[in-house]
Structure formats: structure tokens, C-alpha cells
Design an enzyme around this catalytic site. Sequence first.
Site, mmCIF file in Angstrom:
data_model
loop_
_atom_site.group_PDB
_atom_site.id
_atom_site.type_symbol
_atom_site.label_atom_id
_atom_site.label_comp_id
_atom_site.label_asym_id
_atom_site.label_seq_id
_atom_site.Cartn_x
_atom_site.Cartn_y
_atom_site.Cartn_z
ATOM 1 N N TRP A 4 45.400 43.024 37.281
ATOM 2 C CA TRP A 4 45.382 41.650 37.597
ATOM 3 C C TRP A 4 44.819 40.857 36.103
ATOM 4 O O TRP A 4 45.329 39.912 35.904
ATOM 5 C CB TRP A 4 44.820 41.144 38.370
ATOM 6 N N LYS A 42 46.874 36.890 50.671
ATOM 7 C CA LYS A 42 46.525 37.426 51.046
ATOM 8 C C LYS A 42 44.846 36.902 52.221
ATOM 9 O O LYS A 42 45.044 37.931 52.977
ATOM 10 C CB LYS A 42 44.770 38.062 50.085
ATOM 11 N N ASP A 97 39.412 34.596 39.154
ATOM 12 C CA ASP A 97 41.142 34.870 40.653
ATOM 13 C C ASP A 97 40.390 35.638 41.125
ATOM 14 O O ASP A 97 39.942 36.133 41.375
ATOM 15 C CB ASP A 97 41.906 35.710 39.295
HETATM 16 C C1 LIG Z 1 48.107 39.531 44.692
HETATM 17 C C2 LIG Z 1 47.151 38.854 43.267
HETATM 18 C C3 LIG Z 1 47.679 38.136 42.036
HETATM 19 C C4 LIG Z 1 48.876 38.550 42.289
HETATM 20 O O1 LIG Z 1 49.426 37.316 42.867
HETATM 21 P P1 LIG Z 1 50.765 36.334 43.414
HETATM 22 O O2 LIG Z 1 50.908 35.154 43.447
HETATM 23 O O3 LIG Z 1 52.118 37.154 43.559
HETATM 24 O O4 LIG Z 1 51.099 35.470 41.348
HETATM 25 C C5 LIG Z 1 46.772 37.860 41.128
HETATM 26 N N1 LIG Z 1 45.723 38.779 41.211
HETATM 27 C C6 LIG Z 1 44.679 38.977 42.100
HETATM 28 C C7 LIG Z 1 43.399 39.328 42.059
HETATM 29 C C8 LIG Z 1 45.788 39.714 43.320
HETATM 30 O O5 LIG Z 1 45.530 40.145 44.218
#
Ligand SMILES: *Cc1c(COP(=O)(O)O)cnc(C)c1O
Length: 359
Positions: free
Chosen positions: A102, A196, A172
Site C-alpha cells: 500500500w 474494512k 492510511d
Molecule cells: C484495502 C486497502 C487499500 C485499498 O483500498 P481501496 O479502497 O480498495 O482503494 C489501501 N490501503 C490499505 C491499508 C488497505 O487495507
Amino acid sequence: MSRVYNFSSGPAVLPEPVLLRARDEMLEYKDSGMSVMEMSHRTKAFEDIIYGAEKLLRELMGIPDDYKVLFLQGGASTQFAAIPLNIGSGSGIVDIIGTGMWTSKAKAEAVKYCKVNVVASSEDKIFTYIPKTERKDFTPDADYVHICWNNTIYGTRYTDIPDTGSVPLVADFSSAILSQEINVSDFGIIFAGAQKNIGPAGLTVVIVREDLIGKHREDTPTMLRYDIQASNDSLYNTPPTYSIYVCKLVLEWLKDMGGVKAIEKINERKAKAFYDHLDSSEMFRATVTGKDRSIMNIPFVTGNDELDKKFIYEADRAGFVNLKGHRSVGGMRASIYNAMPEQGVYSLIEFMRDFERKK
Ligand SMILES: *Cc1c(COP(=O)(O)O)cnc(C)c1O
């Protein structure tokens, strides 16, 4: 009907009371005569939903008044571009701590607009730890430092906040938001895809400190501009209305559970039980050791690909689904977000004990 224990990394399990409430309100939301899905975003009923969701999120996370909360689309991945576009044109320098896929993806977008330094990385050990940093590692005049708080794929998370001095820290939080208490004011921007820990896919939450708004590049696409989204209360165009509605139900559920403090305790308990089991098992082991272990995503292996496959197959048949590890890591991964019931973890441990005994 039989619901499984769903260990998916995302979109992920939702609290059952939330799904039941959404079902009850499917055909008619309150006395509107329609589903939220069919409702204009320019109605009082929907405004109550979106402002209600924001109010709950502010309360649950203790978001200070000088931060804006944006309900956007495009997933966390769109923010990888939106962030450099919005705040990356001061010095044009961005520092990133590399902790896996990521942050690599964030870097790949940021290099289109900025000069990017990877100031530390855990790539040398397949991202199984969080690299240590000190203030002197960061560029003093960088526009921001980017980190991924919880590494969904590799199963690591920060336990200390990097000291970036006066440089805004951008985090993030896709797979960790609302899982533990944090101090929002330690961050310049917090962002997360909803799928999530907050609700269904389609919604992306961005929490941004006000002084970082209005610094965008001239050529930033309108929809990606924080100033426009903020001044329109995320209603510049049609927002992901139904996802925001379910998000509000999840936040209400979390508040009823006792809020983030209470869920953090439960999360710690679930993760500890699972790691304790992995550490004592002869067959399974966690791929991450030490204090950087994630409490949301727990990768584990047997050390034998065939046995991993057999385990995943048998677990699936027993109602423990989506345990296959990310394609880049292999093995297994149990994602145990807020909505995974404690019993789900204990039952999985029991199943693993049986599986091990029978071998
Ligand atoms: C799932 C995830 C993403 C990607 O998310 P999208 O909404 O599919 O773009 C980015 N960073 C982390 C830490 C993730 O777990």
C-alpha cells in the site's frame, strides 16, 4: 440461512445487527416511503444521515473542530493521488515509510507530482516489521510524510507515531480506523476505504486538518479537491448514499458497544488469543513476531504449501471462509476486524487445534 465466519480482508464482515437493521429499513426508511437507495441526496432525510454519520464519527474518534471529515468515493487508492495533488506542491517533496504494497502504490502515484523519498523500509525482511525512524530521517521541509498505519497484507502495524517534527503526517488507516484509540491531532490527514472497518465498499473517509485545505495544484481534478468537497459538505455531486447510510448504522452499533475504547479491548483480546495459539502450535506460526503485530490482520503459515491449501479448503468447508493469504504472501491470513465476533476467533482456534490433532 447459515452465516459463516468471514475472515475476508475486505470487503469484510459487517455487524449482524447492522445488516438486520438495513434489512428492516430496506423497503421504507423511517416514514419516507422509500429505500435510502432510492432517495435524493438533496433531501432532509439524507442530510440527517450524512450529518448524523459525521457527528458520530467525530464523537467516536474525538476529531477536533479544526479537522474536516469528507465522505468521498474512489477508495483509499484514489487518495494516493488526491493527497499529493492537494498538499504536495509546497516544496514538492514527499517522504514515505515503505511497509508494503500500500505504501508502494501510494509512492507510485505521488512520484507523478512530487519528488518522493523512501526514508525507511522493511522490504529487507518481507515487510514483517515497522522500520524505526527518527526526526532527522525526515526532510525538514517535506510537504508531508506518508505512512500506512496497519499493513493489511503483511500484518504489521505502528505502535509508535513517527516523529516528523512539523511536517504533517498522512496515514492510511484503511484497515485500522476505529479499531483502536488514536489522537487525531497527531496526524495531518487520516484516510480509509470503508470496506474494512466502517461499512460497505464505495465510501472513502478522509479526515483532514483545515490548514492543509486550499493548497492544491491548479490542475487538480475538481472531484479530488479537498476545498471543494469540504465547502460542499461532501455533497458536491452524488455521494455514495447507501454506503454512508450503512456506515452510520455501523457507527451507531459501535457507540452502543461502548465506542472505540471498548472495541479496542475486544480487538486486543481476539488478537492475543489468536497469536497465543499460533505461538504455541507446532503446525502453524505467525509470519510477524514482536510488537509490530497487527491486531486486525494476522498472516500465518504451516511452512508447507500443500498443507496450507488443505487447511484453507477444510476450514472453508467448516464455515471459516476467506482465510487464504494475499496472493503476494501466500499461506493464510485471518482478518479480524471490529465486526468479527469474539466467538469467531475462538471457534477458528478450536478448528485449528482439531486440524492439527488429526494430522
Ligand atoms: C484495502 C486497502 C487499500 C485499498 O483500498 P481501496 O479502497 O480498495 O482503494 C489501501 N490501503 C490499505 C491499508 C488497505 O487495507
